[in-house]
Design a protein around this motif. Structure first.
Motif, short mmCIF file in Angstrom:
data_model
loop_
_atom_site.label_atom_id
_atom_site.label_comp_id
_atom_site.label_asym_id
_atom_site.label_seq_id
_atom_site.Cartn_x
_atom_site.Cartn_y
_atom_site.Cartn_z
N VAL A 115 37.84 46.41 31.29
CA VAL A 115 38.71 46.95 32.34
C VAL A 115 40.15 46.69 31.92
O VAL A 115 40.43 45.60 31.44
CB VAL A 115 38.43 46.26 33.70
N VAL A 172 33.61 50.47 39.62
CA VAL A 172 34.74 49.59 39.29
C VAL A 172 35.63 49.36 40.52
O VAL A 172 36.06 48.23 40.77
CB VAL A 172 35.58 50.18 38.12
N TYR A 176 35.13 46.28 44.70
CA TYR A 176 36.21 45.31 44.43
C TYR A 176 37.33 45.51 45.47
O TYR A 176 37.85 44.55 46.05
CB TYR A 176 36.74 45.53 43.01
N GLN A 180 38.78 43.03 48.20
CA GLN A 180 40.16 42.56 48.09
C GLN A 180 40.99 42.92 49.32
O GLN A 180 41.78 42.13 49.80
CB GLN A 180 40.81 43.18 46.83
N TRP A 181 40.82 44.13 49.83
CA TRP A 181 41.71 44.63 50.89
C TRP A 181 40.99 44.87 52.21
O TRP A 181 41.64 45.17 53.22
CB TRP A 181 42.37 45.95 50.45
N ILE A 188 44.07 52.79 50.99
CA ILE A 188 45.27 52.01 50.69
C ILE A 188 46.24 52.85 49.86
O ILE A 188 45.88 53.90 49.34
CB ILE A 188 44.94 50.69 49.93
N ARG A 195 47.54 50.52 39.69
CA ARG A 195 47.94 49.38 38.84
C ARG A 195 46.94 49.17 37.71
O ARG A 195 47.27 48.63 36.67
CB ARG A 195 47.98 48.09 39.69
N TYR A 206 44.29 44.20 29.20
CA TYR A 206 44.52 44.54 30.62
C TYR A 206 45.91 45.17 30.79
O TYR A 206 46.11 46.03 31.63
CB TYR A 206 44.41 43.28 31.47
N ASN A 313 35.77 40.53 36.31
CA ASN A 313 35.86 41.15 37.64
C ASN A 313 34.45 41.50 38.11
O ASN A 313 33.70 42.14 37.36
CB ASN A 313 36.68 42.44 37.57
N THR A 315 32.64 43.77 40.13
CA THR A 315 32.99 45.04 40.76
C THR A 315 31.84 45.65 41.57
O THR A 315 32.07 46.64 42.27
CB THR A 315 33.48 46.05 39.70
N ARG A 322 36.95 37.98 41.38
CA ARG A 322 37.01 37.72 39.94
C ARG A 322 36.92 36.23 39.66
O ARG A 322 37.18 35.41 40.54
CB ARG A 322 38.29 38.31 39.34
N TYR A 392 54.63 44.77 46.66
CA TYR A 392 53.62 44.24 45.74
C TYR A 392 54.24 44.11 44.35
O TYR A 392 53.93 44.88 43.44
CB TYR A 392 52.44 45.21 45.73
N1 UDP Z 1 40.89 47.05 41.20
C1 UDP Z 1 39.54 47.34 41.34
N2 UDP Z 1 38.67 46.93 40.39
C2 UDP Z 1 39.07 46.20 39.31
C3 UDP Z 1 40.44 45.90 39.17
C4 UDP Z 1 41.33 46.31 40.15
O1 UDP Z 1 39.15 47.98 42.32
O2 UDP Z 1 38.22 45.84 38.47
C5 UDP Z 1 41.83 47.55 42.23
C6 UDP Z 1 41.84 46.64 43.46
O3 UDP Z 1 42.11 47.42 44.60
C7 UDP Z 1 43.01 45.71 43.15
C8 UDP Z 1 43.99 46.69 42.51
O4 UDP Z 1 43.15 47.57 41.73
O5 UDP Z 1 43.53 45.10 44.30
C9 UDP Z 1 45.02 46.06 41.64
O6 UDP Z 1 44.40 45.21 40.69
P1 UDP Z 1 45.21 44.05 39.97
O7 UDP Z 1 44.33 43.47 38.92
O8 UDP Z 1 46.54 44.55 39.55
O9 UDP Z 1 45.38 43.01 41.16
P2 UDP Z 1 46.11 41.58 41.24
O10 UDP Z 1 46.02 40.97 39.88
O11 UDP Z 1 47.50 41.86 41.68
O12 UDP Z 1 45.30 40.88 42.27
#
Ligand code: UDP
Ligand code: FAD
Length: 411
Positions: A115, A172, A176, A180-181, A188, A195, A206, A313, A315, A322, A392
């Protein structure tokens, strides 16, 4: 809002911590506070007082040794990455870098897949013929090296791309993001999932930024070096809410604004740069802004490494998003290892929880704006940082914003 004391101030009572003789008071010693403090002290020759309510500097980037001597990041894994020459040059004055390039694997039904999802991930997920067809479809639609948000890829009409996008979305992003949210990816702001784009490349890192790594000796020494300046004094274990009081006014129509901010109940003519949460400073006057919090759970092992890469991660499974094995990130050469699991939480109790992530959505920005409007008449009050600006931001973006604010304030 915490109203200012209107009673005349008895000047013979000393300030518990002398702050009103500073040119600038900075609230918070994270990247925002430390950078602006250094700049104003060094470039501007100003006397800067930082108040920080934690017992340490570094904000959420703070790192320390755990009980077995493993260097961990107390508020979650922080990997520095930037394309900004200016930011990198500034930070490199205070540290050397260990050259670490972050790698993440997604655990998809026990298969480990790179990823951001990329051309190697396709190879890992599908039988060779299908993998070839997906790769060709992606490369026909996007030049090698492109980054495509998953929501954008979902909208492509080509059947093969749709099929691939649906697989990536479901395996993926969906679970996740729900963890997270508490929301589906489509609910969202698209910038959040973008990102971590689908990467039309064979690069398994990454981040693709020019500069990446971790401070060789850790983040905390970086902060110590940044704040080591005769113009800066740091007061730890001091909460701004005990020091600052907002004097608010309302007009005939009920519009309200902050008229003045008192420091230790005294008028203060210097600047205040605030890097904490704005709703908290206002005593949640208009209610709590939406944030997500985290809990961390640690596992310790008597071996050098337990994961093949820094972060896995989860997923499609587990309650945590993670796991991060810190010694990969820090390059610490040690025979024991510590892995942190990250459990996202709803944020509903500011007394016991940390607001790690602002929840970026249109309505939430409007709610933030309401707070922001309260401060429109205070030219010497500045909001800077992830919480204060309710954005963010990554570390490098915060440093850049602090450098730009310093430019503006120093002319
Ligand atoms: N995300 C996901 N799967 C992954 C990685 C990221 O769904 O394997 C999504 C998820 O919504 C996450 C967002 O992409 O909050 C941003 O990921 P990032 O790794 O940038 O998050 P951070 O490190 O800021 O927590
Ligand atoms: P903070 O670091 O939050 O600092 C604010 C400081 O203000 C804190 O020390 C706080 O205690 C203090 N404070 C708040 N209120 C008060 C008060 N009332 N009185 C006194 N002090 C107060 N970015 C990256 O670039 N790479 C990454 O890999 C990365 N990983 C992350 C992982 C996680 C889990 C999280 C949550 C964030 C991550 N980030 C990462 C983002 C990074 O943490 C932020 O960009 C950065 O910390 C923001 O700096 P800041 O100074 O604005 O805020």
């Amino acid at each position: 809002m915490r109203k200012a004391a209107r009673a005349p101030i008895d000047e013979s009572i000393e300030e518990p911590i002398k702050l009103t003789d500073s040119d600038v008071i900075v609230v918070g010693a994270g990247f925002a506070g430390a950078t602006i403090a250094r700049e104003l002290a060094e470039r501007g020759g100003q006397k800067v007082s930082i108040i920080e309510r934690r017992s340490h500097i570094g904000g959420n980037a703070y790192d320390c040794l755990d009980d077995r001597g493993v260097l961990i990041h107390a508020y979650g894994p922080h990997i520095y990455h930037t394309n900004s020459e200016r930011v990198h040059e500034f930070l490199s004055r205070f540290t050397e870098w260990n050259g670490y390039n972050h790698k993440v694997l997604a655990d998809i039904h026990d298969k480990l897949v790179p990823v951001p999802f990329n051309l190697n991930s396709i190879q890992a997920c599908f039988p060779p013929e299908l993998a070839k067809a997906y790769r060709q479809a992606l490369l026909a639609a996007f030049p090698l090296g492109s980054k495509v948000g998953i929501l954008e890829l979902m909208e492509k009409p080509e059947p093969l791309l749709r099929e691939l996008a649906t697989y990536v979305y479901e395996n993926v992003f969906l679970h996740y993001t729900m963890k997270q949210w508490g929301l589906k990816p489509d609910a969202i702001d698209p910038a959040v999932t973008a990102r971590v784009p689908v990467l039309v490349d064979y690069d398994d890192r990454y981040f693709q930024d020019t500069y990446q790594g971790l401070p060789t000796a850790g983040y905390t020494p970086l902060f110590e070096a940044m704040l080591d300046h005769p113009g800066i004094s740091v007061h730890k274990d001091v909460d701004a809410r005990e020091v600052l009081s907002l004097d608010n006014e309302a007009d005939f129509w009920g519009h309200e604004w902050v008229n003045e901010i008192f420091v230790n109940n005294r008028p203060y003519d210097g600047r205040i740069i605030y890097t904490g949460a704005l709703d908290e400073l206002c005593g949640w006057y208009y209610g709590l802004l939406p944030y997500r919090s985290l809990d961390f759970s640690y596992r310790q092992y008597n071996q050098k490494h337990v994961q093949p890469v820094g972060t896995i991660n989860y997923t499609v499974s587990q309650d945590y998003t993670r796991t991060t094995e810190y010694s990969w990130l820090t390059c610490q050469d040690i025979d024991v290892t510590t892995v942190a699991e990250e459990y996202p939480r709803a944020f509903n109790d500011p007394a016991s929880q940390i607001p790690y992530y602002p929840v970026i959505a249109h309505d939430n920005q409007l709610a933030y704006q309401r707070y922001l409007d309260l401060f429109a008449d205070l030219p010497k009050f500045h909001l800077l940082g992830r919480l204060a600006e309710y954005r963010y931001y990554n570390m490098d973006q915060i440093v850049e914003r602090a450098l730009l604010l310093a430019d503006q304030l120093l002319g």
